[in-house]
Design an enzyme around this catalytic site. Sequence first.
Site, PDB file in Angstrom:
ATOM      1  N   GLN A  51      45.892  28.104   4.632  1.00  0.00           N
ATOM      2  CA  GLN A  51      45.132  27.713   3.429  1.00  0.00           C
ATOM      3  C   GLN A  51      43.972  28.656   3.114  1.00  0.00           C
ATOM      4  O   GLN A  51      43.449  28.641   2.009  1.00  0.00           O
ATOM      5  CB  GLN A  51      44.592  26.293   3.586  1.00  0.00           C
ATOM      6  CG  GLN A  51      45.686  25.232   3.565  1.00  0.00           C
ATOM      7  CD  GLN A  51      45.112  23.860   3.826  1.00  0.00           C
ATOM      8  OE1 GLN A  51      44.826  23.515   4.965  1.00  0.00           O
ATOM      9  NE2 GLN A  51      44.917  23.079   2.778  1.00  0.00           N
ATOM     10  N   LEU A  92      43.656  19.791   0.543  1.00  0.00           N
ATOM     11  CA  LEU A  92      42.623  20.611  -0.092  1.00  0.00           C
ATOM     12  C   LEU A  92      43.221  21.673  -1.015  1.00  0.00           C
ATOM     13  O   LEU A  92      42.532  22.191  -1.884  1.00  0.00           O
ATOM     14  CB  LEU A  92      41.742  21.264   0.978  1.00  0.00           C
ATOM     15  CG  LEU A  92      40.924  20.271   1.823  1.00  0.00           C
ATOM     16  CD1 LEU A  92      40.202  20.991   2.951  1.00  0.00           C
ATOM     17  CD2 LEU A  92      39.936  19.496   0.953  1.00  0.00           C
ATOM     18  N   HIS A 133      50.526  17.323   9.198  1.00  0.00           N
ATOM     19  CA  HIS A 133      50.234  17.931   7.890  1.00  0.00           C
ATOM     20  C   HIS A 133      49.811  19.396   8.063  1.00  0.00           C
ATOM     21  O   HIS A 133      50.292  20.276   7.353  1.00  0.00           O
ATOM     22  CB  HIS A 133      49.142  17.089   7.208  1.00  0.00           C
ATOM     23  CG  HIS A 133      48.637  17.611   5.906  1.00  0.00           C
ATOM     24  ND1 HIS A 133      48.795  16.937   4.710  1.00  0.00           N
ATOM     25  CD2 HIS A 133      47.940  18.731   5.593  1.00  0.00           C
ATOM     26  CE1 HIS A 133      48.244  17.632   3.728  1.00  0.00           C
ATOM     27  NE2 HIS A 133      47.705  18.726   4.236  1.00  0.00           N
ATOM     28  N   GLU A 134      48.932  19.639   9.040  1.00  0.00           N
ATOM     29  CA  GLU A 134      48.448  21.020   9.256  1.00  0.00           C
ATOM     30  C   GLU A 134      49.544  21.912   9.828  1.00  0.00           C
ATOM     31  O   GLU A 134      49.654  23.086   9.451  1.00  0.00           O
ATOM     32  CB  GLU A 134      47.235  21.037  10.194  1.00  0.00           C
ATOM     33  CG  GLU A 134      46.059  20.170   9.787  1.00  0.00           C
ATOM     34  CD  GLU A 134      45.645  20.306   8.348  1.00  0.00           C
ATOM     35  OE1 GLU A 134      45.908  21.365   7.733  1.00  0.00           O
ATOM     36  OE2 GLU A 134      45.077  19.346   7.806  1.00  0.00           O
ATOM     37  N   HIS A 137      51.662  23.272   7.136  1.00  0.00           N
ATOM     38  CA  HIS A 137      51.086  24.421   6.420  1.00  0.00           C
ATOM     39  C   HIS A 137      51.427  25.732   7.122  1.00  0.00           C
ATOM     40  O   HIS A 137      51.666  26.751   6.474  1.00  0.00           O
ATOM     41  CB  HIS A 137      49.555  24.309   6.353  1.00  0.00           C
ATOM     42  CG  HIS A 137      49.033  23.447   5.247  1.00  0.00           C
ATOM     43  ND1 HIS A 137      49.284  23.692   3.924  1.00  0.00           N
ATOM     44  CD2 HIS A 137      48.226  22.346   5.275  1.00  0.00           C
ATOM     45  CE1 HIS A 137      48.665  22.774   3.176  1.00  0.00           C
ATOM     46  NE2 HIS A 137      48.013  21.941   3.972  1.00  0.00           N
TER      47      HIS A 137
HETATM   48  O1  GNR Z   1      41.387  16.361   3.961  1.00  0.00           O
HETATM   49  C1  GNR Z   1      42.555  16.029   4.138  1.00  0.00           C
HETATM   50  N1  GNR Z   1      42.878  14.717   4.181  1.00  0.00           N
HETATM   51  C2  GNR Z   1      44.112  14.229   4.585  1.00  0.00           C
HETATM   52  C3  GNR Z   1      44.374  12.890   4.375  1.00  0.00           C
HETATM   53  C4  GNR Z   1      45.574  12.343   4.767  1.00  0.00           C
HETATM   54  C5  GNR Z   1      46.502  13.145   5.382  1.00  0.00           C
HETATM   55  C6  GNR Z   1      46.273  14.478   5.597  1.00  0.00           C
HETATM   56  C7  GNR Z   1      45.068  15.027   5.202  1.00  0.00           C
HETATM   57  S1  GNR Z   1      44.755  16.701   5.497  1.00  0.00           S
HETATM   58  C8  GNR Z   1      43.606  17.066   4.226  1.00  0.00           C
HETATM   59  C9  GNR Z   1      43.032  18.458   4.403  1.00  0.00           C
HETATM   60  C10 GNR Z   1      44.135  19.483   4.224  1.00  0.00           C
HETATM   61  O2  GNR Z   1      44.599  19.795   3.163  1.00  0.00           O
HETATM   62  N2  GNR Z   1      44.621  20.023   5.301  1.00  0.00           N
HETATM   63  O3  GNR Z   1      45.621  20.880   5.223  1.00  0.00           O
HETATM   64 NI    NI Z   2      46.696  20.371   3.416  1.00  0.00          NI
END
Ligand code: GNR
Ligand code: NI
Length: 167
Positions: A51, A92, A133-134, A137
């Site tokens: 990111q 984000l 989630h990360e 990415h």
């Molecule tokens: O800030 C973030 N909040 C979030 C809420 C629920 C599930 C995953 C996230 S990750 C996100 C920040 C982000 O974009 N990380 O890649």
């Molecule tokens: Ni994200």
Amino acid sequence: MSKLDILEFPDPRLRLKAHPVETFDAALARLADDMLETMYAAPGIGLAATQVNVQRRLLVLDVSEAHDDPRIFVNPELLEARGTEVCQEGCLSFPGVYADVERKDWVRVRAQDVTGKPFELETDGLLAVCVQHEMDHLVGKVFVDYLSPLKRTLLLRKLEKQRRHAG
Ligand code: GNR
Ligand code: NI
């Protein structure tokens, strides 16, 4: 420390696959610090190197309310995952839009710290969701990839609309 710029969808660089970190030097520690600063300022609970336009397997997280539990994962690998849960996610790189995503609800992850020392984490709940989630990415995957074509279209339309209103 310095704040980094966060790439936003549909930047094609969000689709790049990160390479393993091989050098655990001061530059890596500095990057991790800058990513934490960027994440806290956003504000967010996680941030992947992808990111901030760095193609390295590095992510940072802090799901604590007090923002006093920063965690750094270098070269993370998913060892085991169980069950499913649905969580409303944001990203984000998609500011201001949210969608329900189904993830594993328990994970065991192996990673290295900024010095290269291996560790394992078993976790559930928001931390487990955020790690997944990360890690997505880092292979060029984003949360909207899990949505049906219709839901994705509606979400991206909303993102565009918000950008127009943000000027
Ligand atoms: O800030 C973030 N909040 C979030 C809420 C629920 C599930 C995953 C996230 S990750 C996100 C920040 C982000 O974009 N990380 O890649
Ligand atoms: Ni994200």
